[in-house]
Design an enzyme around this catalytic site. Sequence first.
Site, mmCIF file in Angstrom:
data_model
loop_
_atom_site.group_PDB
_atom_site.id
_atom_site.type_symbol
_atom_site.label_atom_id
_atom_site.label_comp_id
_atom_site.label_asym_id
_atom_site.label_seq_id
_atom_site.Cartn_x
_atom_site.Cartn_y
_atom_site.Cartn_z
ATOM 1 N N ASN A 9 -37.438 85.289 -8.703
ATOM 2 C CA ASN A 9 -36.647 84.110 -9.077
ATOM 3 C C ASN A 9 -35.528 83.870 -8.047
ATOM 4 O O ASN A 9 -34.363 83.749 -8.402
ATOM 5 C CB ASN A 9 -36.081 84.263 -10.495
ATOM 6 C CG ASN A 9 -35.456 82.972 -11.016
ATOM 7 O OD1 ASN A 9 -35.830 81.884 -10.579
ATOM 8 N ND2 ASN A 9 -34.508 83.090 -11.943
ATOM 9 N N GLU A 35 -41.946 83.848 -5.957
ATOM 10 C CA GLU A 35 -40.791 82.950 -6.087
ATOM 11 C C GLU A 35 -39.598 83.436 -5.253
ATOM 12 O O GLU A 35 -38.506 83.650 -5.773
ATOM 13 C CB GLU A 35 -40.392 82.736 -7.560
ATOM 14 C CG GLU A 35 -41.348 81.800 -8.289
ATOM 15 C CD GLU A 35 -40.682 81.035 -9.423
ATOM 16 O OE1 GLU A 35 -40.146 79.950 -9.143
ATOM 17 O OE2 GLU A 35 -40.700 81.491 -10.573
ATOM 18 N N TYR A 110 -48.534 83.847 -6.491
ATOM 19 C CA TYR A 110 -47.732 83.104 -7.463
ATOM 20 C C TYR A 110 -48.583 81.962 -7.990
ATOM 21 O O TYR A 110 -48.695 80.910 -7.361
ATOM 22 C CB TYR A 110 -46.434 82.597 -6.819
ATOM 23 C CG TYR A 110 -45.588 81.734 -7.722
ATOM 24 C CD1 TYR A 110 -45.383 82.088 -9.054
ATOM 25 C CD2 TYR A 110 -44.996 80.575 -7.258
ATOM 26 C CE1 TYR A 110 -44.609 81.289 -9.889
ATOM 27 C CE2 TYR A 110 -44.219 79.780 -8.088
ATOM 28 C CZ TYR A 110 -44.037 80.137 -9.397
ATOM 29 O OH TYR A 110 -43.291 79.345 -10.230
ATOM 30 N N ASP A 150 -47.416 86.820 -10.412
ATOM 31 C CA ASP A 150 -47.090 86.040 -11.598
ATOM 32 C C ASP A 150 -48.248 85.077 -11.802
ATOM 33 O O ASP A 150 -48.402 84.126 -11.040
ATOM 34 C CB ASP A 150 -45.771 85.291 -11.357
ATOM 35 C CG ASP A 150 -45.400 84.396 -12.526
ATOM 36 O OD1 ASP A 150 -46.177 84.321 -13.494
ATOM 37 O OD2 ASP A 150 -44.331 83.762 -12.457
ATOM 38 N N ASN A 152 -48.775 83.404 -14.694
ATOM 39 C CA ASN A 152 -48.365 82.359 -15.635
ATOM 40 C C ASN A 152 -49.362 82.134 -16.769
ATOM 41 O O ASN A 152 -49.513 81.000 -17.244
ATOM 42 C CB ASN A 152 -48.091 81.042 -14.886
ATOM 43 C CG ASN A 152 -46.652 80.969 -14.377
ATOM 44 O OD1 ASN A 152 -45.720 81.186 -15.136
ATOM 45 N ND2 ASN A 152 -46.486 80.685 -13.102
ATOM 46 N N HIS A 248 -37.782 87.797 -14.624
ATOM 47 C CA HIS A 248 -38.974 88.637 -14.783
ATOM 48 C C HIS A 248 -38.571 90.105 -14.608
ATOM 49 O O HIS A 248 -37.545 90.397 -13.981
ATOM 50 C CB HIS A 248 -40.023 88.312 -13.730
ATOM 51 C CG HIS A 248 -40.649 86.946 -13.878
ATOM 52 N ND1 HIS A 248 -41.967 86.769 -14.205
ATOM 53 C CD2 HIS A 248 -40.127 85.712 -13.734
ATOM 54 C CE1 HIS A 248 -42.237 85.470 -14.252
ATOM 55 N NE2 HIS A 248 -41.137 84.803 -13.965
#
Length: 257
Positions: A9, A35, A110, A150, A152, A248
């Site tokens: 992040n 990210e 990602y 990630d 998602n 995360h």
Amino acid sequence: MRIISLNANGIRSAERKGFFEWFEQQDADFLCLQETKARTHQLVDDPAFTRDGYHDCFHDARSKKGYSGVAIYSREQPDEIRTELGREDFDCEGRYIEARFGNLSVVSLYFPSGSSGDERQQYKFRIMEWFAPVLDEWLNSGRDYVVCGDWNIVRSELDIKNWKSNQKNSGCLPEERDWMNDLIDTRGWVDTFRALKPDTVEYTWWSNRGRARENNVGWRIDYQLATPSLRERLQSCSIYRDERFSDHAPFTVDYDA
DNA sequence: CGTAATACG
């Protein structure tokens, strides 16, 4: 062989919060970040993002500043770095980087989020359809792969606190879960965390709205997927409690040398 | 609401 993965992040934010000091205590062989939210030039020349004893490589989003972006740090020097899969609307978003070491490929991925609206959900569906055959190619390549990232998408009720109320929300849609489960249950990828901990309820992401984290209202959407060749080498895994660095949680998987 | 640039997750 120890691999750590984290959706940072914002790598610059995580660095300010002491992430790399933490990382250096972990004795990891590989670190996969997602990210990073920075252009490569903002990282490569800054000593804050260059760690003693590690090689690093980055892939950023050409399409938007401060968006997406992935990185891999490794003790060993990679034989080769790959950042393109040949699909422009995916490659331009800085979502994939692969580092190759002999027969081992370590990927930082990602996967798209669909939570910002239907346009992005439709993009996510298109990427799902295109990416499954790419994963099949990797699976059948004879190489050992660890695809960290990630994704998602949750797999099951064990992976999300509010299962019922999220059935219509991106990341928990039935067609997304079916796709993710098909990769693992049908195509043969190993969900390393779930293989080692069949019944454990642990999350890797919490919304930063409300009090999601303190109430452990989380989702397990970060995975290290491995080829079956690595199944017998699986040792242990842990999702860190640490809340300092990102929304995360960093997580580690240990594989036999 | 946090990150990093005004959108995106």
